[in-house]
Design an enzyme around this catalytic site. Sequence first.
Site, PDB file in Angstrom:
ATOM      1  N   ASN A 294    -111.745  31.746 -55.811  1.00  0.00           N
ATOM      2  CA  ASN A 294    -111.626  32.688 -56.920  1.00  0.00           C
ATOM      3  C   ASN A 294    -112.805  33.643 -56.833  1.00  0.00           C
ATOM      4  O   ASN A 294    -113.958  33.209 -56.851  1.00  0.00           O
ATOM      5  CB  ASN A 294    -111.682  31.957 -58.263  1.00  0.00           C
ATOM      6  CG  ASN A 294    -110.450  31.086 -58.495  1.00  0.00           C
ATOM      7  OD1 ASN A 294    -109.478  31.155 -57.734  1.00  0.00           O
ATOM      8  ND2 ASN A 294    -110.481  30.284 -59.545  1.00  0.00           N
ATOM      9  N   TYR A 296    -114.486  37.313 -58.285  1.00  0.00           N
ATOM     10  CA  TYR A 296    -114.482  38.430 -59.232  1.00  0.00           C
ATOM     11  C   TYR A 296    -115.632  39.402 -59.014  1.00  0.00           C
ATOM     12  O   TYR A 296    -115.493  40.595 -59.179  1.00  0.00           O
ATOM     13  CB  TYR A 296    -114.563  37.903 -60.670  1.00  0.00           C
ATOM     14  CG  TYR A 296    -113.311  37.184 -61.085  1.00  0.00           C
ATOM     15  CD1 TYR A 296    -112.219  37.892 -61.576  1.00  0.00           C
ATOM     16  CD2 TYR A 296    -113.200  35.806 -60.963  1.00  0.00           C
ATOM     17  CE1 TYR A 296    -111.048  37.246 -61.935  1.00  0.00           C
ATOM     18  CE2 TYR A 296    -112.029  35.145 -61.317  1.00  0.00           C
ATOM     19  CZ  TYR A 296    -110.957  35.872 -61.798  1.00  0.00           C
ATOM     20  OH  TYR A 296    -109.803  35.240 -62.144  1.00  0.00           O
ATOM     21  N   GLU A 347    -107.667  33.599 -57.147  1.00  0.00           N
ATOM     22  CA  GLU A 347    -107.825  34.482 -58.318  1.00  0.00           C
ATOM     23  C   GLU A 347    -108.629  35.705 -57.922  1.00  0.00           C
ATOM     24  O   GLU A 347    -109.672  35.579 -57.263  1.00  0.00           O
ATOM     25  CB  GLU A 347    -108.588  33.778 -59.467  1.00  0.00           C
ATOM     26  CG  GLU A 347    -107.823  32.674 -60.147  1.00  0.00           C
ATOM     27  CD  GLU A 347    -108.608  32.025 -61.301  1.00  0.00           C
ATOM     28  OE1 GLU A 347    -109.525  32.691 -61.860  1.00  0.00           O
ATOM     29  OE2 GLU A 347    -108.309  30.869 -61.628  1.00  0.00           O
TER      30      GLU A 347
END
Length: 441
Positions: A294, A296, A347
Site C-alpha cells: 500500500n 500513498y 492500495e
Amino acid sequence: MTSENYVFPRGFVWGAATAAYQIEGASKEDGKGPSIWDTFAHTAGKISNGDTGDIACDHYHLFSEDFLLLKHLGVKAYRFSLSWPRIFPEGKGQVNWAGLDYYDRLVDSLLTLNIEPFVTLYHWDLPQALQDYGGWANRDLTGYFADYAAVAVRRLGDRVKCWTTINEPWVVAVLGNMTGEMAPGFRDRKLTAQVGHNLMVAHGTAMQAIRSIEPNAQVGIVLNLSPVETLTDDVYEKKAAERAWKATSAWFLDPLFQACYPPGALRDLGADAPDVKPNDFALISQKLDYLGVNYYTRTVFGAQGEVKKVPGSEYTEMGWEVAPESLGRMLVRMHNDYRLPPIYITENGCALDDQVVDDHVHDTRRIKYIHDHLVELRKTMRLGVNIRGFFVWSLLDNFEWHHGFSKRFGLIYIDYPTQKRIIKDSAYWYSKVISRNEVHR
Ligand code: FCB
C-alpha cells in the site's frame, strides 16, 4: 494529453479495494458481534464529527448495486475484507453462519460478473471479545486467527484464490497502541512492539492454516510502505532517514524475507523489544505467493529526524505529499534488498475535497495522482520489478477511520444521507485505462 503511453503486460490485474468496517454498515445485523472499531467509534472524541461505521456506505445491503458499478467500469479484481466478528461474534468458538453466508453471496456475485475476489482476513476490526481478552498482545490470538482463517477458507476457498492474512501490521500496532489514534487506542511502546510481533506470527499461523486446506491458494500479506527520504545529501539527514526506514518498513520486511528484525532497530527498542519464541521467524518467513504494497506518500526527514514539508510539493486532504517517483525508488530498493515474491500494489489513491456539480465530480487531481503513480510503476516494471496488479483505494468514498467520513478516497462518490452513488470522472478515466491496458491522460 501526454505524448507517451504506457502499455501494461497482458493479464495485469486492474482492481479496486475496500475494507469491511469502512463500507459495510449493518454493524449489528444477522448476528454480527462488536469489533474494536465499533467500540472505538462509539467512544466520545475518538472520530471526527462523531462519525461511526454503523451505516457507512450500507454496502451490506447495497453490494449488488456496487458490484454492477464495478462491472460497468470494467474493473477486473476487487479487494475486500471479511469482518471477523461477523463470522465469529465472540472471536472464537461458535460460528455465525449468517455472517459467512453473506460473504458467500459476495463472492458468488463477483464471480458471476467475472470479477476476481481478493480477500483480506484482517483489516483492523478485531472482535471486541478478543480485545477484552488482551487483544493482539495475547499470543493466543495467533491460534484464534488461524481458526478463523480456516473457517473462511473452508467455505470460500473453492472460489477465492487470493488471500491476504493481515492488512498493514504497522498501522495496527503503532497507530492502535503507540499514538492511540486508532482502535484500541493505547499509548504504550512495549505493547506496540509485542502487538506488531504477534500480528506477524498470526500471519504465519494463518498461512499454514490456509495452505493446509487449499494448497493452491495464493497467500500474501499487505504492508503499508513509505520510503523515508531527504532533500539534501547531508549525512546526518541520510542517517536519520535510514534509521526511520529500518524502524518502520524494514521492521516488517526483514522478518518476512530475512527471518529477523533489523538489528539496529531492535537495539533501539531496548527493554521494549518484543518477546520472540524460537519458531517465530520460521513461521513469519514462510514463502509468500505475493507481497501487497500500500503506497500513498513518502516521508521527508531533516537531520534531527524531524518531518519536513517540501516547498512546492502538492499535498492531499490527508496532508500527504504526492510523491509518485518515491514509489519507484522504494520498489527498486526493495528489489535490491530482498528476494521479493510478485508484488501487487494493493492500495494507492488520494483524498480530495470532492464537490458534486450537476451530478458529476470533476476530480482531475485524482486522475493525475493515479496516472502519475501508474506511469512510475510501469517504468519500475521495466527495471525488472515483478508487479502483477494495481488496486485503487478506494472503490467508494467511505469511513476513513478516525477521520470519519470527512476524507473522500473513492472512485465513486457517496452521498451519505441518501446513499446515492455518483461515478467520479476518475472512475471513467480508470475504466479507460483498464480497457486499453495502458495509461494515458
Ligand atoms: C490505509 C488503509 C485503508 C485506508 C487508506 C487510506 O492505511 O489500509 O483502510 O484507510 O489507508
